[in-house]
Design an enzyme around this catalytic site. Structure first.
Site, short mmCIF file in Angstrom:
data_model
loop_
_atom_site.label_atom_id
_atom_site.label_comp_id
_atom_site.label_asym_id
_atom_site.label_seq_id
_atom_site.Cartn_x
_atom_site.Cartn_y
_atom_site.Cartn_z
N LYS A 60 13.27 0.60 1.16
CA LYS A 60 12.92 0.24 2.54
C LYS A 60 11.43 -0.11 2.58
O LYS A 60 10.58 0.76 2.46
CB LYS A 60 13.19 1.37 3.53
CG LYS A 60 13.07 0.88 4.99
CD LYS A 60 12.87 2.00 5.98
CE LYS A 60 11.42 2.39 6.13
NZ LYS A 60 10.57 1.33 6.76
N GLU A 98 3.40 10.40 -2.11
CA GLU A 98 1.98 10.08 -2.35
C GLU A 98 1.40 9.73 -1.00
O GLU A 98 1.82 8.78 -0.36
CB GLU A 98 1.86 8.92 -3.35
CG GLU A 98 0.47 8.75 -3.91
CD GLU A 98 -0.32 7.67 -3.17
OE1 GLU A 98 -1.17 8.06 -2.33
OE2 GLU A 98 -0.08 6.49 -3.42
N CYS A 116 -5.44 4.32 0.16
CA CYS A 116 -5.54 5.78 0.16
C CYS A 116 -6.54 6.27 -0.87
O CYS A 116 -7.08 7.36 -0.74
CB CYS A 116 -4.17 6.39 -0.10
SG CYS A 116 -3.36 5.75 -1.58
N GLU A 172 -8.81 10.60 7.70
CA GLU A 172 -8.62 9.34 6.99
C GLU A 172 -8.66 8.17 7.97
O GLU A 172 -7.80 8.05 8.84
CB GLU A 172 -7.29 9.34 6.23
CG GLU A 172 -7.14 8.12 5.33
CD GLU A 172 -5.88 8.15 4.51
OE1 GLU A 172 -5.92 7.67 3.36
OE2 GLU A 172 -4.84 8.64 5.01
#
Length: 489
Positions: free
Chosen positions: A175, A250, A284, A383
């Site tokens: 997906k 992750e 990331c 973040e």
């Protein structure tokens, strides 16, 4: 506007009738395509296709040489379609075309070639300490893998999941992120003619909360791999764990880029810029907290600011562009929300800090640097996931390690020094899954890539993928006829 495939099932493109998902070009804000979300029945059909392919055994029981040949043919198919894939991916993500074509598409093909090579070098364990028995360990495919890829680097990371899952004989359902499904859908379509049996690689499009959730909870899915945000990762691990499905996630990062006073100044400067501004800052593994030793701090900040102001923001199809637009309107608003955070007096903007000038449309954000007084500041703890660096000085090496590790994340870390002893100390003391010493981002696919703490659980890479996508089976065989007890004789 183009209507794109909702799903690829049994090697066939399917346009469903679910709720429409508009795909937007972030450089113009124009709707460039519409994808109908896969409904529950279509998701079930994709999983059933993957399960049937696995049980038939054409792929799951194929020889290593047969799988190697097909994986390499998949890589060739990606190469042949590279220009078309890069073109649509650039329009969908806003990542500069050169970075997509020469980076992500090349990496996608390389993922398949790497795992073709890797499975040809696998070894098995053999135990013969017992004089009566030989015991060896088989590695067998797990079954059907649900693969959920992120929106920031769809081609590189989505293809990594597919290549690693199928290399060991599994089937899968992928997906893509709903924000940018086009390039990955085109890539999966391209490899269907490379010799893969129908049903080995399937794809469904849709939202994570619906299509993704149904995939993760589906009783015929055996394992789950997800790359994305930490909040979503918690939900996915919880759902998978409730059904005792192994999962790797992750997740986010807020990585420290430590620049010691004996670093190669120009290399560290170049590395800091690459570490925060490549891929439009949406990665990331970005070195988003730049920690500079006080002796060179003033000089480094001046050079960092000067270079940042010269970074070329522009149309992603312009060869001169270094940073394109952010991926979506929602994400643009998220990154912008951190600019008011400086009003608390704990930080000040040194460069950027708003919409890139000269753009009336598009989600263009200026490359930004904020000087912070404390690592406790929001700019150092949350973040941002954009071209937005926080910079601060440190005094001693111990200070650097303490600051670097004061984070709920632990994905990667960077260290710059000419002193090998200092570098060796840094790689030991920084608490993160990957440490880059005197280099910006480098990925050896043989090595595991995964994070500590809220940056994830598990890892991707050669041996890590082998461990995740296969099950161990111990087999014991007598060396000679046994003298067994005769119960009931």
């Amino acid at each position: 506007m183009t209507i794109h495939a909702t799903a690829i099932i049994d090697a066939e493109r399917i346009t469903g009738t679910g709720r429409p998902i508009e795909v937007v070009d972030p450089s113009t804000e124009a709707v460039i395509a519409e994808v109908a979300e896969a409904d529950d029945a279509l998701v079930d059909r994709a999983v059933a296709s993957a399960r049937a392919a696995f049980e038939r055994g054409e792929w799951s029981r194929a020889s290593v040489e047969q799988r190697q040949a097909v994986l390499r043919a998949c890589a060739d198919a990606i190469d042949a379609a590279a220009d078309r894939i890069a073109d649509v991916e650039c329009a969908n993500t806003g990542i500069p075309y050169a970075q997509v074509r020469n980076g992500q598409v090349v990496r996608a093909a390389g993922n398949f070639r790497f795992f073709a090579d890797y499975i040809g070098q696998m070894t098995a364990e053999l135990y013969e300490q017992d004089p009566l028995y030989l015991t060896y360990v088989r590695r067998e495919p797990v079954g059907v893998a649900a693969l959920i890829s992120p929106w920031n680097s769809p081609l590189a990371l989505g293809s990594m999941k597919v290549a690693s899952a199928i290399a060991f004989g599994n089937s899968c359902v992928l997906k893509p992120a709903e924000q940018d499904p086009l390039g990955l859908t085109m890539l999966i379509d391209a490899i269907q003619g490379a010799g893969l049996p129908a049903g080995v690689v399937n794809l469904v499009n849709g939202f994570g909360a619906s299509v993704g959730d149904r995939l993760v909870r589906h009783p015929d899915v055996d394992c789950v791999s997800f790359t994305g945000g930490t909040r979503t990762g918690r939900i996915i691990m919880s759902a998978a764990g409730a059904n005792l499905k192994p999962s790797i996630v992750e997740l986010g990062g807020k990585s420290a880029n430590i620049i010691f006073d004996d670093a190669d100044f120009e290399a560290a400067l170049d590395g800091a810029l690459i570490g925060i501004f490549s891929n439009n800052g949406q990665q990331c593994l970005a070195g988003s907290r730049v920690l500079v030793q006080r002796g060179i701090y003033k000089q480094f900040v001046e050079a960092f600011v000067e270079r940042t102001r010269k970074v070329r923001v522009g149309d992603p199809r312009d060869a001169a562009t270094e940073i394109g637009p952010l991926a979506t309107r929602q994400h643009y608003a998220h990154v912008m929300s951190f600019v008011p955070a400086i009003s608390d007096g704990g930080a000040r903007i040194l460069a950027g800090g708003g919409r890139a000038p000269g753009f009336e449309r598009g989600f263009y954000f200026q490359p930004t640097i904020a000087e912070v007084e404390s690592n406790a500041h929001r700019l150092c703890q949350e973040e941002i996931f954009g071209p937005f660096a926080a910079i601060m000085p440190f005094d001693t090496d111990e200070d650097a390690y303490r600051i670097a590790n004061e984070s709920r994340f632990g994905l990667v870390g960077y260290a710059w020094s000419r002193d090998i002893a200092r570098v060796m100390e840094a790689q030991e003391r920084i608490s993160a899954g990957t440490i880059w010493c005197n280099t910006p981002m480098f990925r050896d696919l043989r090595a595991p890539f995964g994070g500590f703490r809220e940056s994830g659980v598990g890892a991707e890479g050669g041996r890590a993928a082998e461990a995740f996508y296969t099950r161990q089976k111990a087999v014991s065989i007598p060396r000679r006829p046994l003298d067994l007890r005769k119960l009931g004789a």
